[in-house]
Write a protein that holds these residues in place. Sequence first.
Motif, PDB file in Angstrom:
ATOM      1  N   ILE A 219       0.712  -1.226   0.105  1.00 40.42           N
ATOM      2  CA  ILE A 219       0.106  -0.137  -0.020  1.00 40.42           C
ATOM      3  C   ILE A 219       0.733   1.228  -0.110  1.00 40.42           C
ATOM      4  CG2 ILE A 219      -1.717   1.524   1.484  1.00 40.42           C
ATOM      5  CD1 ILE A 219      -2.917  -1.329   2.338  1.00 40.42           C
ATOM      6  N   LEU A 220       1.730   1.203   0.772  1.00 36.26           N
ATOM      7  CA  LEU A 220       3.069   2.441   1.007  1.00 36.26           C
ATOM      8  C   LEU A 220       3.534   2.559  -0.579  1.00 36.26           C
ATOM      9  CD1 LEU A 220       4.523   1.988   4.505  1.00 36.26           C
ATOM     10  CD2 LEU A 220       2.780   3.736   3.629  1.00 36.26           C
ATOM     11  N   ARG A 221       3.651   1.583  -1.258  1.00 35.34           N
ATOM     12  CA  ARG A 221       4.389   1.628  -2.570  1.00 35.34           C
ATOM     13  C   ARG A 221       3.684   2.878  -3.583  1.00 35.34           C
ATOM     14  NH1 ARG A 221       5.323  -3.272  -3.646  1.00 35.34           N
ATOM     15  NH2 ARG A 221       7.380  -3.493  -3.449  1.00 35.34           N
ATOM     16  N   GLY A 222       2.225   2.988  -2.996  1.00 37.33           N
ATOM     17  CA  GLY A 222       1.422   3.811  -3.794  1.00 37.33           C
ATOM     18  C   GLY A 222       1.963   5.443  -3.613  1.00 37.33           C
ATOM     19  N   VAL A 223       2.704   5.446  -2.504  1.00 36.17           N
ATOM     20  CA  VAL A 223       3.510   6.662  -2.404  1.00 36.17           C
ATOM     21  C   VAL A 223       5.201   6.954  -3.090  1.00 36.17           C
ATOM     22  CG1 VAL A 223       4.201   8.569  -0.567  1.00 36.17           C
ATOM     23  CG2 VAL A 223       1.955   7.591  -0.730  1.00 36.17           C
ATOM     24  N   THR A 224       5.622   5.948  -2.387  1.00 40.59           N
ATOM     25  CA  THR A 224       7.183   5.744  -2.496  1.00 40.59           C
ATOM     26  C   THR A 224       7.368   5.578  -3.982  1.00 40.59           C
ATOM     27  OG1 THR A 224       7.435   3.262  -2.346  1.00 40.59           O
ATOM     28  CG2 THR A 224       7.638   4.600  -0.390  1.00 40.59           C
ATOM     29  N   ILE A 225       6.468   5.054  -4.724  1.00 41.47           N
ATOM     30  CA  ILE A 225       6.813   5.030  -6.255  1.00 41.47           C
ATOM     31  C   ILE A 225       7.021   6.323  -6.930  1.00 41.47           C
ATOM     32  CG2 ILE A 225       4.250   5.060  -7.129  1.00 41.47           C
ATOM     33  CD1 ILE A 225       5.035   2.699  -8.855  1.00 41.47           C
ATOM     34  N   LEU A 226       6.718   7.297  -6.329  1.00 48.34           N
ATOM     35  CA  LEU A 226       6.841   8.821  -6.778  1.00 48.34           C
ATOM     36  C   LEU A 226       8.423   9.207  -6.943  1.00 48.34           C
ATOM     37  CD1 LEU A 226       3.925  10.723  -5.094  1.00 48.34           C
ATOM     38  CD2 LEU A 226       4.382  10.286  -7.545  1.00 48.34           C
ATOM     39  N   ARG A 227       9.150   8.325  -6.282  1.00 47.51           N
ATOM     40  CA  ARG A 227      10.697   8.454  -6.338  1.00 47.51           C
ATOM     41  C   ARG A 227      10.868   8.279  -7.800  1.00 47.51           C
ATOM     42  NH1 ARG A 227      12.573   5.010  -1.260  1.00 47.51           N
ATOM     43  NH2 ARG A 227      11.113   3.737  -2.128  1.00 47.51           N
ATOM     44  N   ASN A 228      10.206   7.641  -8.552  1.00 44.56           N
ATOM     45  CA  ASN A 228      10.689   7.456 -10.236  1.00 44.56           C
ATOM     46  C   ASN A 228      10.120   8.877 -10.601  1.00 44.56           C
ATOM     47  OD1 ASN A 228      10.223   7.210 -13.018  1.00 44.56           O
ATOM     48  ND2 ASN A 228       9.634   5.206 -12.808  1.00 44.56           N
ATOM     49  N   PRO A 229      11.179   9.745 -11.323  1.00 44.10           N
ATOM     50  CA  PRO A 229      10.744  11.155 -11.411  1.00 44.10           C
ATOM     51  C   PRO A 229       9.571  11.094 -12.525  1.00 44.10           C
ATOM     52  CG  PRO A 229      13.138  10.396 -12.331  1.00 44.10           C
ATOM     53  CD  PRO A 229      12.441   9.362 -11.170  1.00 44.10           C
ATOM     54  N   GLN A 230       9.923   9.836 -13.497  1.00 46.32           N
ATOM     55  CA  GLN A 230       8.751   9.873 -14.784  1.00 46.32           C
ATOM     56  C   GLN A 230       7.415   9.989 -14.089  1.00 46.32           C
ATOM     57  OE1 GLN A 230       9.418  10.513 -18.028  1.00 46.32           O
ATOM     58  NE2 GLN A 230      11.228  11.151 -17.344  1.00 46.32           N
ATOM     59  N   VAL A 231       7.277   8.991 -13.177  1.00 43.55           N
ATOM     60  CA  VAL A 231       6.168   8.779 -12.494  1.00 43.55           C
ATOM     61  C   VAL A 231       5.659  10.320 -11.831  1.00 43.55           C
ATOM     62  CG1 VAL A 231       4.653   7.584 -10.708  1.00 43.55           C
ATOM     63  CG2 VAL A 231       6.288   6.390 -12.290  1.00 43.55           C
ATOM     64  N   ALA A 232       6.535  11.018 -11.413  1.00 43.66           N
ATOM     65  CA  ALA A 232       6.076  12.309 -10.823  1.00 43.66           C
ATOM     66  C   ALA A 232       5.836  13.223 -11.716  1.00 43.66           C
ATOM     67  CB  ALA A 232       7.382  12.953  -9.932  1.00 43.66           C
ATOM     68  N   ILE A 233       6.419  13.085 -12.868  1.00 41.84           N
ATOM     69  CA  ILE A 233       5.870  14.292 -14.000  1.00 41.84           C
ATOM     70  C   ILE A 233       4.734  13.957 -14.303  1.00 41.84           C
ATOM     71  CG2 ILE A 233       6.414  15.056 -16.280  1.00 41.84           C
ATOM     72  CD1 ILE A 233       9.490  14.557 -15.436  1.00 41.84           C
ATOM     73  N   ALA A 234       4.397  12.526 -14.592  1.00 42.29           N
ATOM     74  CA  ALA A 234       2.978  11.975 -15.230  1.00 42.29           C
ATOM     75  C   ALA A 234       2.089  12.335 -14.160  1.00 42.29           C
ATOM     76  CB  ALA A 234       3.244  10.725 -15.406  1.00 42.29           C
ATOM     77  N   CYS A 235       2.288  12.505 -12.663  1.00 43.53           N
ATOM     78  CA  CYS A 235       1.237  12.570 -11.929  1.00 43.53           C
ATOM     79  C   CYS A 235       0.882  14.176 -12.132  1.00 43.53           C
ATOM     80  CB  CYS A 235       2.008  12.405 -10.606  1.00 43.53           C
ATOM     81  SG  CYS A 235       0.856  13.236  -9.137  1.00 43.53           S
ATOM     82  N   VAL A 236       1.905  14.941 -12.224  1.00 45.97           N
ATOM     83  CA  VAL A 236       1.446  16.368 -12.348  1.00 45.97           C
ATOM     84  C   VAL A 236       0.641  16.731 -13.647  1.00 45.97           C
ATOM     85  CG1 VAL A 236       2.497  18.727 -12.583  1.00 45.97           C
ATOM     86  CG2 VAL A 236       3.392  16.852 -10.999  1.00 45.97           C
ATOM     87  N   ILE A 237       1.150  16.043 -14.664  1.00 44.97           N
ATOM     88  CA  ILE A 237       0.328  16.271 -15.843  1.00 44.97           C
ATOM     89  C   ILE A 237      -0.967  15.745 -15.805  1.00 44.97           C
ATOM     90  CG2 ILE A 237       0.226  15.691 -18.430  1.00 44.97           C
ATOM     91  CD1 ILE A 237       3.155  15.698 -18.257  1.00 44.97           C
ATOM     92  N   ARG A 238      -1.438  14.575 -14.915  1.00 48.17           N
ATOM     93  CA  ARG A 238      -2.731  13.873 -14.904  1.00 48.17           C
ATOM     94  C   ARG A 238      -3.343  14.959 -14.018  1.00 48.17           C
ATOM     95  NH1 ARG A 238      -6.834  13.081 -14.929  1.00 48.17           N
ATOM     96  NH2 ARG A 238      -8.299  11.071 -14.886  1.00 48.17           N
ATOM     97  N   ILE A 239      -2.833  15.383 -13.049  1.00 46.03           N
ATOM     98  CA  ILE A 239      -3.468  16.615 -12.161  1.00 46.03           C
ATOM     99  C   ILE A 239      -4.027  17.768 -13.105  1.00 46.03           C
ATOM    100  CG2 ILE A 239      -3.511  18.242 -10.390  1.00 46.03           C
ATOM    101  CD1 ILE A 239      -1.576  16.380  -8.901  1.00 46.03           C
ATOM    102  N   ILE A 240      -3.089  18.214 -14.084  1.00 50.55           N
ATOM    103  CA  ILE A 240      -3.578  19.165 -14.955  1.00 50.55           C
ATOM    104  C   ILE A 240      -4.676  18.889 -15.749  1.00 50.55           C
ATOM    105  CG2 ILE A 240      -2.687  20.914 -16.886  1.00 50.55           C
ATOM    106  CD1 ILE A 240      -0.059  20.588 -15.301  1.00 50.55           C
ATOM    107  N   ASN A 241      -4.639  17.656 -16.330  1.00 53.08           N
ATOM    108  CA  ASN A 241      -5.702  17.206 -16.991  1.00 53.08           C
ATOM    109  C   ASN A 241      -7.164  17.656 -17.132  1.00 53.08           C
ATOM    110  OD1 ASN A 241      -7.144  13.694 -17.837  1.00 53.08           O
ATOM    111  ND2 ASN A 241      -7.376  15.796 -18.930  1.00 53.08           N
ATOM    112  N   GLN A 242      -7.788  17.488 -15.978  1.00 51.29           N
ATOM    113  CA  GLN A 242      -9.162  17.635 -15.640  1.00 51.29           C
ATOM    114  C   GLN A 242      -9.350  18.867 -14.815  1.00 51.29           C
ATOM    115  OE1 GLN A 242     -10.306  13.657 -14.434  1.00 51.29           O
ATOM    116  NE2 GLN A 242     -11.615  13.589 -16.526  1.00 51.29           N
ATOM    117  N   LEU A 243      -8.646  19.771 -14.619  1.00 51.09           N
ATOM    118  CA  LEU A 243      -8.688  20.960 -13.817  1.00 51.09           C
ATOM    119  C   LEU A 243      -9.745  21.893 -14.416  1.00 51.09           C
ATOM    120  CD1 LEU A 243      -5.071  22.274 -13.074  1.00 51.09           C
ATOM    121  CD2 LEU A 243      -6.679  21.005 -11.528  1.00 51.09           C
TER     122      LEU A 243
END
Length: 417
Positions: A219-243
């Motif tokens: 379950i915690l991997r759902g946070v620690t996986i953000l250490r992958n910079p590509q996942v972090a960038i994708a996270c920000v872009i997905r947030i922007i998607n439906q603003l």
Amino acid sequence: MGTIETNQSKQFLGLPMTLIWGYVAVAIFMTGDGIEQAFLSKYIQQIGFSASQATTVLTSYGLVVAIASWLSGVLAEVFSPRRLMTFAFITWIVFHVGFLTLGLETHNYIMMIIMYSIRGIAYPMFIYSFVVWITYSAPPQRLASAMGWFWAMYSVGIGVLGSYLPSFTIPYIGFMGTLWGSIIFIAAGGLLAFFLVKDKEGEKKESDKLTTKEMFGEILRGVTILRNPQVAIACVIRIINQLSLFGLVAFMPAVFTDRFGFTTSQWLQIWGFMYIVTIFTNLFWGIVGDKIGWVKQIRWFGCIGMALSTLAFYYIPEWFGPNFWITCLVAIAFGFAVAAFVPMSAIFPTLEPEHKGAAVSIHNLSAGLSNFLGPGIATIVLMFGNALTTIWVYAIIYFIGFVLTFFMKVKQPSLQQ
């Protein structure tokens, strides 16, 4: 290989046929969940609460949705998608009844916040568990197409049926009758997913072979996986998607009626029409993205398309007045642009193929944060500016997303013919 070959032989334009009833279940479930979106804040004010209090109810709900969205992917992997979807639809019904009886009917503001917020756990766990199910069952090279079908069914439910049904039911059974009626759709969607989806990938779970410590680690991997910079960038872009998708409904209904001269019915029809468009554009972009490249599509048609169409939602009515058909053209452009982000659902598990559930959890968290931040941005900006200022803030954020796509590197699986 056997599973992939089987799924490839049983798909239609990227739709895994073994999951077809799951897609139908998502559409029906989201019809029930989306029924109140166009009128709940107005109804809360109608029974005696302020606009600020109504916004607080929705914001609290959005925050819980974001958290539940994050947890759903990993929990689906730990407990199995089918189990989590079953838990979700039962939870939805229980706390929706609490919201209606203990909150709205008694005009109890605290219970409204508590019950509606807890109900927010259910919808992301239902639909995003199914996203995990899709990642298990769909061939990797068809994953964006399979996700396109998912978002099309989502649009059918929350956008089309969820937006239009209240316009027919409210005149006859009222706001509360409509809210009670939504339970029928939730129950139907949940039972459909439980009994009719035969794909065995939805039965797979990790909990039987994990210790308690390992389960929490997953379950915690759902946070620690953000250490992958590509996942972090994708996270920000997905947030922007439906603003804009979630943000415009927080203030544009009043702008359309009070400033531009549209009726409330016309606004609802225009917004609902946009969702009708996304049924087809989600399918279109899912298939096209597999062909032309996921990131390229998101960059040019998603980020730039949303920046321009968001601005158009203000400027076109400002220039042409309450012209219904011209504004519908803006809705079409918006529907094309917001759906161009469909490959984001495929990008996350592709970036972390060994931890698909955790990757999907970050995708879901991003979607939930979009739901939360969309109206949140409007609330904050409107304290210091006006509707036009808010529109430009959204547009600038989409241009920032455009820049970020140049830093996103995804090894897209090639399409095998």
